[in-house]
Scaffold this active site. Structure first.
Site, short mmCIF file in Angstrom:
data_model
loop_
_atom_site.label_atom_id
_atom_site.label_comp_id
_atom_site.label_asym_id
_atom_site.label_seq_id
_atom_site.Cartn_x
_atom_site.Cartn_y
_atom_site.Cartn_z
CG HIS A 71 1.51 -6.81 -13.94
ND1 HIS A 71 2.72 -7.11 -14.50
CD2 HIS A 71 1.50 -7.43 -12.74
CE1 HIS A 71 3.40 -7.87 -13.68
NE2 HIS A 71 2.69 -8.08 -12.61
CG LEU B 290 -1.92 1.05 1.44
CD1 LEU B 290 -3.04 0.52 2.32
CD2 LEU B 290 -1.35 2.32 2.04
#
Lengths: 136, 476
Positions: free
Chosen positions: B399, B204
């Site tokens: 990605h 995160l």
């Protein structure tokens, strides 16, 4: 006995043992040692393990996937492994261990799965080796 | 291996029927990136993918391609829905591993001033690392509902709002998910993991918008220079991992039944139309829905953490949520014909162009947001899908940056404290459950994300919208 193998994205190990049965045991111990600190695992309970397959390779992958389920699904810390039966289509055994306590068994890696990538299980120099790569 | 340049950003490995190839491999890469790509076996893996029965179009390799299991990571393959196969290796163990970008009403200066308490609060509130269990304990029936409703289930529990799912691929739930096809073991592994980040390369990041490259697209996404955003990268946790394990174990016997052979056991596959194929797809959809629910739950805890530091008036909205490990039935045009295909994206992101009917109204004019996380401490990118992706890659792009160095090599001779200090000097705070976690994800372990993005941008697969820089990193 095992050593860590390098992979660009993930991790693997090479386990060695005197017999095919023992190499299954060593491979299971290698998987646990990569996933968590194993020093303080106590052999409080015995857990039955079994896996099916149609080749030594699929037996090994499914055996290690069984161990992984016990670590991640049942949240256990497993120590000594014993294979009691090794047939062409089935492997059975036990693991000694205890419920996982993160303070005593700190995690090292999350192993997502056991792969067939460059998988080897073969006799070598008077014993057996197994090479396995894990998706982490 | 014969690798023919097509232009500056495309290379072809021509079909060689003697090797069992059913089609070409097309590699999207610059010359410099190709040098790195050729150091591992990823192109051999892309060749193996070209051997899948029923493959439509070429086996595709994105510029972030690196060696995976069976499929390369950064690989795309479409197979014919009627006569083709589905391969769990084309999805991987982490079903619907993906990325969610959240914009905030905060500026970089405000967040820098509170960065330490903020990152510590987020680290406390969002379980991560190998032992991470979430605060949401699911009863069996609730878990089955999660597997059907995905992110919507979490929103219905009061953990979010309708806009969160509006801006999520498939609105956070794939239809035709079947919890009965998910084993009890998989459910057991997932039951305590909703709202957890996991480990490995999951993270995160609190970031700020460093540069805007496309003002109109950025405006449509509510992004502006200097604004703080949060990027969440994670997947379906143990539940998805076990689904992959369960179906891989079944595939060996099933392949014999259908008389299929593949060059790598990890590429095991079955006909899409078979019972095994349909069961796997129904289970995969359920696992994908679990991943969307997971990222939605993480957003809820993230909002709580930010509000504790910045007060309740703070706004946090989803820009988009997109997966990069999935197999989905889609309709495309290939060779002038409409085709009904199963698109396997293994470390590849859907990138639909402007006007596509599956995009939320707010993005219909700009194209689908494509979120590309870079390595820890470098940059991440926001792109939009372009027409080239629809013409050439079944609406897909890269990605990430793509791994260059093994975890063992990354750790060798390095000290986690020194890595943390170096990042701190650049204004980036890092938190991780383990020191190894920081070392394994050092920026040097990855390719240059900017070079990867240049390829997909200049090849016309996607367009640059914004470059993001990290302020704080929570390493899963």
């Amino acid at each position: 006995m095992f050593e860590v193998l390098e992979h660009a994205a993930d991790v693997g190990f090479r386990a060695r043992a005197a017999s095919l049965r023992e190499v299954f045991e060593s491979a299971a111990e290698a998987l646990v040692a990569l996933a968590m600190e194993t020093e303080s695992i106590e052999a409080r309970e015995s857990y039955p393990l079994k896996a099916a397959g149609d080749s030594p390779e699929s037996l090994l992958v499914n055996w290690l996937s069984e161990v992984l389920y016990y670590l991640d699904g049942r949240r256990l810390a497993l120590g000594r492994f014993t294979v009691s039966e090794l047939a062409p289509d089935c492997v059975r055994g036990t693991a000694l261990g205890e419920p996982r306590d993160p303070s005593r068994h700190p995690a090292l890696l999350v192993v997502k799965g056991v792969t067939y990538h460059q998988l080897k299980i073969e006799p070598q120099a008077g014993g057996w080796i197994a090479e396995v790569f894990l998706d982490v | 291996m014969q690798l023919e340049p097509i232009d500056r950003f495309r290379y072809r490995i021509p079909r060689d029927a003697t090797r069992g190839m059913r089609t070409d491999v097309i590699v999207y890469s610059s010359h410099a990136l190709l040098e790195q790509i050729r150091k591992d076996t990823s192109l051999d893996q892309a060749v193996n993918v070209s051997m899948l029965p029923g493959i439509v179009g070429p086996s595709l390799a994105m510029p972030d391609i690196h060696q995976g299991y069976g499929f390369p990571i950064g690989g795309v393959a479409a197979t014919d829905w009627q006569n083709g196969v589905v391969s769990p290796g084309g999805v991987g163990f982490d079903i619907n591993c993906g990325v969610r970008l959240i914009r905030t009403s905060l500026g970089a200066a405000e967040v820098r001033a509170q960065l330490k308490p903020l990152i510590d609060q987020v680290f406390r509130d969002i379980p991560c690392g190998a032992g991470g269990e979430g605060p949401i304990q699911l009863k069996p029936r609730e878990l089955d509902d999660v597997l059907v409703k995905g992110a919507q289930w979490v929103v219905e529990r009061g953990f979010g709002n309708a806009a969160d799912t509006e801006f999520t691929e498939e609105r956070g739930a794939l239809a035709d998910a079947d919890p009965r096809q998910v084993s009890e073991r998989a459910k057991e592994r997932g039951s305590r993991q909703l709202g957890t980040l996991g480990s490995g390369n999951h993270f995160l990041e609190i970031q700020y918008v460093e540069q805007i490259h496309d003002a109109a697209a950025a405006r449509a996404m509510g992004l502006e220079a200097g604004q703080v955003v949060v990027l969440v990268h994670c997947g379906s946790r143990g539940l998805g991992h076990q689904v992959c394990t369960d179906y891989l174990a079944q595939m060996g016997a099933a392949m014999k039944k259908y008389n299929l052979t593949v060059p790598d056991r990890q590429l095991a596959c079955v006909p899409i139309s078979s019972g095994e194929g349909q069961s796997y797809l129904a289970a995969t959809r359920a696992a994908a829905n679990f991943a969307w629910a997971n990222r939605q739950a993480i957003l809820h805890f993230l909002r709580g953490a930010f509000q504790r530091i910045f007060g309740p008036s703070l706004r946090m909205n989803v820009v988009y949520d997109v997966c990069h490990n999935i197999a989905k039935r889609e309709r495309h045009r290939w060779d002038g014909e409409k085709v009904d295909v199963l698109v396997h994206r293994k470390g590849a992101t859907r990138a639909f162009p402007p006007g596509h009917r599956e995009l939320p109204e707010a993005y219909r004019a700009i194209g689908q947001p494509v979120l590309i996380p870079g390595s820890m401490g470098t940059a991440s990118w926001v792109l939009v899908g372009a027409e080239g992706a629809m013409r050439e890659t079944f609406g897909s792009v890269c990605h990430g940056a793509g791994r260059l160095m093994s975890r063992t090599a990354a750790k060798k001779g390095r000290n986690a404290r020194e890595v943390e200090k170096k990042l701190e000097e650049q204004g980036i705070l890092v938190r991780s459950e383990t020191r190894d976690g920081i070392l394994e994800e050092i920026p040097e372990a990855y390719k240059d994300v900017d070079a990867v993005i240049d390829v997909v941008d200049q090849a016309g697969l996607a367009r640059k919208v914004a470059r993001l820089r990290p302020l704080g990193v929570i390493k899963g």
